[in-house]
Design an enzyme around this catalytic site. Structure first.
Site, PDB file in Angstrom:
ATOM      1  N   GLU A  43      49.732  48.920  48.977  1.00  0.00           N
ATOM      2  CA  GLU A  43      48.485  48.641  48.259  1.00  0.00           C
ATOM      3  C   GLU A  43      48.272  47.142  48.078  1.00  0.00           C
ATOM      4  O   GLU A  43      47.158  46.647  48.171  1.00  0.00           O
ATOM      5  CB  GLU A  43      48.478  49.339  46.893  1.00  0.00           C
ATOM      6  CG  GLU A  43      48.309  50.841  46.960  1.00  0.00           C
ATOM      7  CD  GLU A  43      46.991  51.275  47.604  1.00  0.00           C
ATOM      8  OE1 GLU A  43      46.034  50.484  47.624  1.00  0.00           O
ATOM      9  OE2 GLU A  43      46.944  52.405  48.118  1.00  0.00           O
ATOM     10  N   TYR A 126      43.151  48.749  39.655  1.00  0.00           N
ATOM     11  CA  TYR A 126      43.090  49.452  40.934  1.00  0.00           C
ATOM     12  C   TYR A 126      44.501  49.775  41.453  1.00  0.00           C
ATOM     13  O   TYR A 126      44.811  50.931  41.776  1.00  0.00           O
ATOM     14  CB  TYR A 126      42.335  48.605  41.982  1.00  0.00           C
ATOM     15  CG  TYR A 126      42.489  49.201  43.341  1.00  0.00           C
ATOM     16  CD1 TYR A 126      41.664  50.238  43.749  1.00  0.00           C
ATOM     17  CD2 TYR A 126      43.511  48.790  44.197  1.00  0.00           C
ATOM     18  CE1 TYR A 126      41.842  50.845  44.971  1.00  0.00           C
ATOM     19  CE2 TYR A 126      43.703  49.392  45.419  1.00  0.00           C
ATOM     20  CZ  TYR A 126      42.864  50.420  45.802  1.00  0.00           C
ATOM     21  OH  TYR A 126      43.061  51.031  47.005  1.00  0.00           O
ATOM     22  N   ASP A 144      37.600  50.762  44.481  1.00  0.00           N
ATOM     23  CA  ASP A 144      37.575  49.513  45.240  1.00  0.00           C
ATOM     24  C   ASP A 144      36.244  49.468  45.992  1.00  0.00           C
ATOM     25  O   ASP A 144      35.370  50.318  45.763  1.00  0.00           O
ATOM     26  CB  ASP A 144      38.786  49.414  46.177  1.00  0.00           C
ATOM     27  CG  ASP A 144      38.728  50.440  47.314  1.00  0.00           C
ATOM     28  OD1 ASP A 144      37.842  51.327  47.294  1.00  0.00           O
ATOM     29  OD2 ASP A 144      39.558  50.340  48.236  1.00  0.00           O
TER      30      ASP A 144
END
Ligand code: SF4
Length: 360
Positions: A43, A126, A144
């Site tokens: 990520e 996020y 996102d």
């Protein structure tokens, strides 16, 4: 949009998207595991970076640091070296600092609550939601750019999606639509849909598993949503850099020498460099005198082919100069190494471009 989606319609939407994801998801290495460390590294690498660019870095990084403990133990230069070329190096620094905190304060386990995850360096809403939902099945929706675009089209949300009130509205919508039985798959399915079908310019609505629920499609608004973002006006810069070379083919790199290291050289090892206005050669010679105490009168700077480099809104022209010297200066916070082997140290892609000029 969720107001007009009856519970049954919501269930249908969730079922269709999850079934599509199950059948069409791309085979990506971080999807092979529920290990929060591996998901977290992916990520972080994927922030502002395309999957194809991330893949080789991801494999190399995980090979070198297969566990959070191995990352926490590593020297920072080694971490930066493996990140070198991927850009946005604060991500690597924060990842490293967070790994140390996870080992020191969380017994080597990625935290299970969003508050504890967000308290780690470099982890925002996020990233925390992505890791916790995928690794631990926590019912946290991610938002996102890809997810926002899909949701805005599904709900025909107009205007600048990044405007704070609208972003919050989309965050609420994401949370309302979340399939709580499979939050990790749901989040990834929305991201996948945004990356592969509901793309920014021309969405492939005919192949979309949720097209029947899409208000933008029904109202013929897919080209208008999302509204184009206003871009910051580009800024032009010229950076002159000195490649000092001794008779043994060695050069000198410096660290943190000036105002441009953070933007362009990411606080990593770099050639001595300075932003110049009109007289690049003279201004660079003066800079070399300031930081390395090199006598400008004794220096002959040979101009090499320039290179273009873009960093966000900055259009940078790199002006490399070669200086052949009998001896490289000895100063604190410098490193001497063969010019052909800069990869021994963490360097940014701008530094590589400057070095490449010597090979032309
Ligand atoms: S129907 Fe088209 S615009 Fe709507 S979500 Fe699917 S791909 Fe996007």
């Amino acid at each position: 949009m969720h107001d007009i989606l009856a519970p049954r319609a919501l269930k249908t939407l969730q079922r269709r998207l999850l079934a599509w994801f199950c059948a069409h998801k791309r085979d990506l290495p971080w999807r092979a595991s529920r290990d929060p460390y591996r998901i977290w590294v992916a990520e972080v690498m994927l922030q502002q970076t395309r999957i194809t660019a991330v893949l080789p870095y991801y494999y190399r990084f995980l090979k070198q640091f297969p566990t959070v403990e191995s990352l926490a133990r590593a020297p920072q230069d080694k971490v930066l070296q493996l990140w070198s070329g991927l850009g946005y190096y604060s991500r690597a620094r924060n990842l490293h600092r967070a790994a140390k905190e996870i080992v020191a304060r969380h017994n080597g386990e990625f935290p299970r609550t969003i508050e504890a995850a967000r308290a780690l360096p470099g982890i925002g809403r996020y990233t925390a939601a992505a890791v916790l939902s995928i690794a631990y099945d926590e019912p946290l929706a991610v938002l996102d750019g890809n997810v926002a675009r899909v949701l805005a089209r599904l709900g025909a949300v107009r205007g600048d999606l990044r405007a704070p009130a609208r972003w919050r509205q989309l965050g609420d919508l994401a949370q309302d639509l979340l399939a709580a039985s499979a939050p990790g798959d749901w989040n990834q399915a929305l991201m996948e849909l945004g990356e592969t079908i509901c793309t920014p310019q021309i969405p492939r609505c005919a192949a979309c598993p949720v097209s029947r629920a899409c208000l933008a499609r029904a109202r013929n608004l897919t080209r208008e949503i999302p509204a184009p973002r206003r871009k910051r006006a580009p800024v032009k810069m010229r950076i002159a850099a000195a490649i000092l070379r001794d008779p043994r083919g060695r050069t000198i790199l410096v660290r943190d020498p000036g105002a441009h290291d953070d933007v362009l050289f990411s606080r990593m090892w770099q050639f001595p460099a300075v932003e110049v206005a009109r007289h690049a050669e003279a201004e660079l010679a003066e800079h070399l005198h300031d930081i390395l105490k090199i006598d400008a009168a004794s220096l002959r700077l040979e101009s090499l082919p320039s290179a273009r480099h873009g960093v966000t809104f900055r259009n940078i022209t790199l002006l490399p100069f070669l200086a052949r010297v009998a001896r490289l200066p000895k100063r604190p916070r410098t490193r001497v190494l063969p010019l052909s082997n800069l990869d021994r140290l963490p360097v940014s892609s701008a530094t590589r471009k400057i070095a490449a000029a010597t090979r032309i």
